[in-house]
Design a protein around this motif. Structure first.
Motif, PDB file in Angstrom:
ATOM      1  N   LEU A  64       0.872  -1.077   0.016  1.00 28.34           N
ATOM      2  CA  LEU A  64      -0.023   0.061   0.110  1.00 28.34           C
ATOM      3  C   LEU A  64       1.076   1.285  -0.072  1.00 28.34           C
ATOM      4  CD1 LEU A  64      -2.669   1.178   0.226  1.00 28.34           C
ATOM      5  CD2 LEU A  64      -2.774   1.176   2.637  1.00 28.34           C
ATOM      6  N   TYR A  65       1.819   1.064   0.839  1.00 27.48           N
ATOM      7  CA  TYR A  65       2.822   2.253   0.888  1.00 27.48           C
ATOM      8  C   TYR A  65       3.418   2.750  -0.535  1.00 27.48           C
ATOM      9  CZ  TYR A  65       6.874   5.364   2.170  1.00 27.48           C
ATOM     10  OH  TYR A  65       7.667   6.295   2.491  1.00 27.48           O
ATOM     11  N   ASP A  66       3.889   1.732  -1.279  1.00 32.09           N
ATOM     12  CA  ASP A  66       4.386   1.940  -2.615  1.00 32.09           C
ATOM     13  C   ASP A  66       3.371   2.410  -3.684  1.00 32.09           C
ATOM     14  OD1 ASP A  66       7.032   1.601  -2.032  1.00 32.09           O
ATOM     15  OD2 ASP A  66       7.312  -0.585  -2.223  1.00 32.09           O
ATOM     16  N   ALA A  67       2.075   1.662  -3.528  1.00 30.08           N
ATOM     17  CA  ALA A  67       1.010   2.098  -4.351  1.00 30.08           C
ATOM     18  C   ALA A  67       0.640   3.491  -4.347  1.00 30.08           C
ATOM     19  CB  ALA A  67      -0.109   1.166  -4.015  1.00 30.08           C
ATOM     20  N   VAL A  68       0.692   4.122  -2.886  1.00 29.82           N
ATOM     21  CA  VAL A  68       0.564   5.291  -2.762  1.00 29.82           C
ATOM     22  C   VAL A  68       1.625   6.366  -3.452  1.00 29.82           C
ATOM     23  CG1 VAL A  68       0.292   7.301  -1.068  1.00 29.82           C
ATOM     24  CG2 VAL A  68      -1.079   4.880  -0.660  1.00 29.82           C
ATOM     25  N   ALA A  69       2.648   6.066  -2.936  1.00 25.59           N
ATOM     26  CA  ALA A  69       3.859   6.878  -3.611  1.00 25.59           C
ATOM     27  C   ALA A  69       3.867   6.895  -5.266  1.00 25.59           C
ATOM     28  CB  ALA A  69       5.049   6.190  -3.276  1.00 25.59           C
ATOM     29  N   ASP A  70       3.559   5.679  -5.748  1.00 21.12           N
ATOM     30  CA  ASP A  70       3.463   5.404  -7.391  1.00 21.12           C
ATOM     31  C   ASP A  70       2.399   6.335  -8.071  1.00 21.12           C
ATOM     32  OD1 ASP A  70       5.951   3.860  -7.142  1.00 21.12           O
ATOM     33  OD2 ASP A  70       4.579   1.747  -7.244  1.00 21.12           O
ATOM     34  N   SER A  71       1.233   6.349  -7.058  1.00 16.29           N
ATOM     35  CA  SER A  71       0.279   7.102  -7.875  1.00 16.29           C
ATOM     36  C   SER A  71       0.219   8.695  -7.516  1.00 16.29           C
ATOM     37  CB  SER A  71      -1.185   6.566  -6.984  1.00 16.29           C
ATOM     38  OG  SER A  71      -1.114   7.019  -5.779  1.00 16.29           O
ATOM     39  N   GLY A  72       1.200   9.001  -6.544  1.00 14.68           N
ATOM     40  CA  GLY A  72       1.324  10.447  -6.368  1.00 14.68           C
ATOM     41  C   GLY A  72       0.491  10.789  -5.454  1.00 14.68           C
ATOM     42  N   LEU A  73      -0.359   9.925  -4.538  1.00 14.75           N
ATOM     43  CA  LEU A  73      -1.234  10.254  -3.597  1.00 14.75           C
ATOM     44  C   LEU A  73      -0.612  10.788  -2.152  1.00 14.75           C
ATOM     45  CD1 LEU A  73      -4.131   7.817  -4.016  1.00 14.75           C
ATOM     46  CD2 LEU A  73      -4.219  10.062  -4.349  1.00 14.75           C
ATOM     47  N   ASN A  74       0.532  10.291  -2.134  1.00 18.17           N
ATOM     48  CA  ASN A  74       1.372  11.051  -1.166  1.00 18.17           C
ATOM     49  C   ASN A  74       1.324  12.567  -0.930  1.00 18.17           C
ATOM     50  OD1 ASN A  74       3.117  11.255  -3.260  1.00 18.17           O
ATOM     51  ND2 ASN A  74       4.918  10.162  -2.221  1.00 18.17           N
ATOM     52  N   GLU A  75       0.734  13.129  -1.798  1.00 21.75           N
ATOM     53  CA  GLU A  75       0.571  14.483  -1.672  1.00 21.75           C
ATOM     54  C   GLU A  75      -0.753  14.973  -1.138  1.00 21.75           C
ATOM     55  OE1 GLU A  75       1.869  16.845  -5.135  1.00 21.75           O
ATOM     56  OE2 GLU A  75       3.636  15.570  -5.718  1.00 21.75           O
ATOM     57  N   ASP A  76      -1.656  13.821  -1.346  1.00 20.64           N
ATOM     58  CA  ASP A  76      -3.120  14.154  -0.837  1.00 20.64           C
ATOM     59  C   ASP A  76      -3.559  12.844  -0.091  1.00 20.64           C
ATOM     60  OD1 ASP A  76      -5.649  14.611  -0.538  1.00 20.64           O
ATOM     61  OD2 ASP A  76      -6.162  15.029  -2.340  1.00 20.64           O
ATOM     62  N   PRO A  77      -3.702  12.877   1.035  1.00 22.42           N
ATOM     63  CA  PRO A  77      -4.020  11.557   2.176  1.00 22.42           C
ATOM     64  C   PRO A  77      -5.319  11.096   2.113  1.00 22.42           C
ATOM     65  CG  PRO A  77      -3.577  13.566   3.491  1.00 22.42           C
ATOM     66  CD  PRO A  77      -3.460  14.017   2.254  1.00 22.42           C
ATOM     67  N   PHE A  78      -6.391  11.900   1.193  1.00 21.08           N
ATOM     68  CA  PHE A  78      -7.654  11.615   1.008  1.00 21.08           C
ATOM     69  C   PHE A  78      -8.272  11.238  -0.374  1.00 21.08           C
ATOM     70  CE2 PHE A  78      -6.971  14.452   4.559  1.00 21.08           C
ATOM     71  CZ  PHE A  78      -7.673  13.827   5.570  1.00 21.08           C
ATOM     72  N   PRO A  79      -7.887  10.040  -0.908  1.00 25.63           N
ATOM     73  CA  PRO A  79      -8.177   9.469  -2.007  1.00 25.63           C
ATOM     74  C   PRO A  79      -9.771   9.357  -2.168  1.00 25.63           C
ATOM     75  CG  PRO A  79      -7.333   7.776  -0.861  1.00 25.63           C
ATOM     76  CD  PRO A  79      -7.175   8.826  -0.068  1.00 25.63           C
ATOM     77  N   THR A  80     -10.097   9.572  -3.691  1.00 24.87           N
ATOM     78  CA  THR A  80     -11.668   9.407  -3.720  1.00 24.87           C
ATOM     79  C   THR A  80     -12.009   7.811  -3.828  1.00 24.87           C
ATOM     80  OG1 THR A  80     -11.461   9.315  -6.068  1.00 24.87           O
ATOM     81  CG2 THR A  80     -11.335  11.575  -5.168  1.00 24.87           C
ATOM     82  N   PRO A  81     -12.928   7.653  -3.715  1.00 22.71           N
ATOM     83  CA  PRO A  81     -13.473   6.066  -3.775  1.00 22.71           C
ATOM     84  C   PRO A  81     -12.777   5.518  -5.189  1.00 22.71           C
ATOM     85  CG  PRO A  81     -15.503   7.450  -3.143  1.00 22.71           C
ATOM     86  CD  PRO A  81     -14.416   8.282  -3.456  1.00 22.71           C
TER      87      PRO A  81
END
Length: 732
Positions: A64-81
């Motif tokens: 999950l950590y790498d998936a968040v970093a790869d997707s760029g969501l580590n700049e926004d901790p509230f992903p949409t559904p």
């Protein structure tokens, strides 16, 4: 209640399910708990989980950590559904445990152990952009809104409006859980999934489940047959090979804490799971402990332990000793009083208090728990360790084993330097006992035998020093964005790359292949390069926009220690001179013919055997140069926390000590932003001769061992691109 909240997109069945899930409104029970038939509920929920109608996120390890970093969501901790769905689409099914119930891809299973590993939608999975922040922040996963979720929100809103101060149902559940597992227990395993997934490979976790199946008197086999009724367990290894990562985790949690602890220890002690000497593994994502004692599960080649914070270590040691020498037993108290007769106090308890306040933990363990066989075996039982496995080991080893399992750190010696000095002493003693001239063949062979161990040990020490100094002084540690850490492999790779432009002057281009002549040349090359840099500081100044927010924000009282991209230029002038002088002394001393010629003559039969006086002069020169390395602080020695004190105006002094007895004090407060440095209470390498400008602070690194575990976490943390803060823009 269901009739009251239905409507607005919520039908009656959804409202009824929400009421059932919420159970209570403050003190008011919405469901008749005593009339509930758990079996059909268990079966229905288990079926929904298996069919993935109920889905939990997999939050262990790096996926999950790498998936968040790869997707760029580590700049926004509230992903949409939709973003949440993309993050989890290839992830295993989540595994959690509440009380005895373990949820996962195999449905809802029941464990013999009660644990609190609750399902969650907010999971630790990202690092922010600031290198001085070490926390793993949560990502708040979301799902599409359903009628049930809307109904639950309505019930919770009503609960909030009633402003009830307590919840009797929750209090009753807490009382049940306390009866099942004592809250004040040293062997808390509530973080075990994070520990297993972070610290061991999938293959090692498969080995753990195989061991549990084979070594738990058929209990785990029966539990697995119940969990997977259509797949009988014959060969444990073959059966486990067919299980997914999430299934392995869920089935492993069916084991008791004692079974897990025993199986992990057996795998480590048998070297089926290999952990290098000195390395201690712990969860990386969920780094904090759990329970009142904030216990963390950790592993080293000494086994698996439950580690409390330092504030509880003396309490745990006292609890262990109290279990071995019960205070209500007069005979045991008298025995304790005798063993601690050199300490103040009338009774054993009083003398124990004095000993804990003044003696080292390892010494106390050796004196009280190792010297007596009954006490030794009782200590092992208290710690969940087997009796008989280590009986042939020395008292020193046994004391360190028990002290480590209690939670204390064990000193790491400077292996290469210590070995070189030991061999030097052995050869010198041998040569001094031989006649000055006319050695016979057997005497020559004896000398050559010891020399064959001395010079490789000296070369190993020189390799480690030259790599370490170059890596410390010339690598941009700040740019990595994580706590300053040293590994031998990183230093070796860095130096071998750095030395390539000078390789025409060397016989070998890689330090692993270099002999003494090449190594001392490297010392000279590095010394000259560092001296040249002292005149070129302006070329390597760091942009202010690359500095931490705590420094660059308008009005910040802090200064930044790494204002150059080459750390050597941020050392004070005295440190720069001390380092280059030490490198030069080593190079000039070993380059003398009396060392190199003697080395070649003793290691090669084709050379004429040197005389007794020549050998002793060479040994004296080697001894002097090893002394320079030790005195200069350029050898990467481990320093350990000793104590810390604070005065009435907030000045704090922390003392650390090396195994050789060298002490360094760190003073606070400091105007330097030192957030990338390892904590002062942790084990660390301190470069005594490399002090930062404008502060009495040496370069410090956490010591990280080269291992498969470290390889899995090599690029951790992963941070988003740096953004300038509002205050930084305003200050321009």
């Amino acid at each position: 209640m269901a009739n009251q909240i239905k409507g607005d997109g919520v039908d009656l069945r959804e409202a009824q399910l929400a009421v059932f899930i919420e159970v209570a409104l403050g003190d008011i029970l919405l469901v008749d708990v005593e009339a509930i038939d758990l079996v059909p509920i268990h079966d229905a929920v288990s079926s929904e989980i298996k069919r993935t109608k109920i889905r939990h996120p997999w939050i262990y390890g790096r996926s999950l950590y790498d998936a968040v970093a790869d997707s760029g969501l580590n700049e926004d901790p509230f992903p949409t559904p939709d973003e949440t769905e993309n993050l989890l689409k290839d992830a295993p099914h989540g595994v959690f445990q509440h009380g005895p119930y373990v949820t996962g891809p195999l449905g809802l299973l029941e464990s013999t152990a009660w644990r609190y590993i609750p399902a969650r939608t907010a999971a630790p999975a990202l690092h922010c952009e600031e290198p001085d922040c070490h926390s793993v922040h949560s990502v708040h996963l979301s799902s599409f809104r359903t009628g049930v979720a809307k109904a639950q929100d309505a019930i919770r809103d009503r609960n909030e409006k009633t402003r009830r101060s307590g919840n009797r149902l929750v209090e009753a559940v807490d009382r049940v859980e306390v009866r099942k597992q004592a809250p004040y227990r040293w062997n808390n395993m509530d973080t075990v999934p994070f520990f297993l997934a972070d610290c061991f490979s999938l293959e090692e976790r498969r080995m753990l489940l195989v061991r549990l199946l084979d070594e738990t008197s058929n209990r785990m086999r029966s539990a697995c047959v119940t969990a997977v009724p259509d797949d009988e367990v014959r060969s444990a290894k073959e059966w486990v090979e067919n299980r997914s990562e999430a299934e392995i985790m869920q089935l492993t949690l069916l084991a008791s804490d004692e079974e897990l602890h025993t199986a992990l220890n057996q795998l480590v002690w048998s070297s089926d799971i290999e952990i290098p000497d000195g390395e201690t593994r712990a969860a990386m994502i969920m780094a904090h402990g759990t329970g009142p004692f904030r216990m963390r599960v950790e592993a080293s080649n000494l086994g698996v332990r439950f580690h409390p914070p330092a504030v509880f270590l003396q309490l745990r040691l006292r609890d262990l000793i109290g279990g071995v020498f019960p205070p209500e037993n007069d005979e045991h108290d008298a025995r304790l009083s005798w063993l601690l007769r050199g300490h103040d106090g009338e009774t054993g308890r009083e003398r124990l208090t004095s000993a804990l306040a003044s003696e080292s933990p390892v010494r106390i363990v050796e004196k009280l728990l190792i010297s007596d066989e009954r006490a030794y075996r009782a200590s092992l039982e208290h710690l969940g360790l087997p009796s008989g496995r280590f009986d042939e080991k020395s008292d020193e080893f046994l004391a360190k084993l028990i002290a480590w399992h209690v939670g204390f750190s064990i000193d790491e010696q400077s292996i290469e330097l210590t070995s070189a000095r030991s061999m030097l002493h052995e050869l010198r003693t041998l040569v001094q006992a031989l006649p000055i001239d006319g050695l016979d063949r057997h005497q020559m062979n004896d000398v050559r035998g010891v020399a064959g161990k001395l010079f490789p040990a000296v070369e190993a020490a020189l390799k480690r020093v030259v790599r370490f100094v170059a890596w410390t002084a010339l690598r941009d540690h700040y740019a990595l964005g994580r706590t300053l850490e040293f590994t031998d492999s990183a230093a070796e790779a860095f130096f071998d790359d750095w030395i390539q432009p000078y390789s025409s002057n060397l016989e070998k281009s890689r330090t692993s292949e270099m002999a003494l002549a090449d190594l001392v040349s490297c010392f000279g090359i590095l010394s000259k390069h560092l001296r040249d840099l002292m005149r070129r500081g302006v070329e390597f100044e760091r942009s202010s926009s690359d500095m931490p927010r705590a420094v660059r924000d308008w009005g910040s009282p802090f200064s930044f220690p790494f204002r150059h991209t080459l750390p050597f230029l941020d050392f004070d002038s005295a440190s720069q001179l001390n380092i280059t002088d030490a490198l030069t002394k080593v190079a000039s001393g070993f380059h003398t013919e009396k060392v190199l010629n003697v080395r070649n003559a003793l290691l090669h039969d084709s050379e004429a055997f040197p005389g007794n006086e020549e050998i002793q002069k060479a040994l004296n020169e080697i001894d002097a140069r090893l002394g320079v390395l030790a005195a200069s602080g350029l050898y990467p020695a481990i320093f350990r926390f000793v104590n810390s004190d604070v005065d009435d105006v907030g000045r704090e002094r922390t003392k650390l000590r090396s195994p050789d007895g060298v002490e360094i004090s760190l003073q606070r407060p400091s105007q330097l932003d030192l957030s990338l440095f390892p904590t002062r209470s942790g084990d660390q390498i301190m470069v005594r001769s490399a002090r930062l400008r404008d502060a009495p602070e040496p370069m410090r690194f956490a010591h990280v061992h080269d291992s498969a575990f470290q390889g899995r976490w090599a690029n951790f943390p992963r941070r988003p691109k740096r953004r300038l803060s509002f205050n930084s823009e305003m200050s321009r």
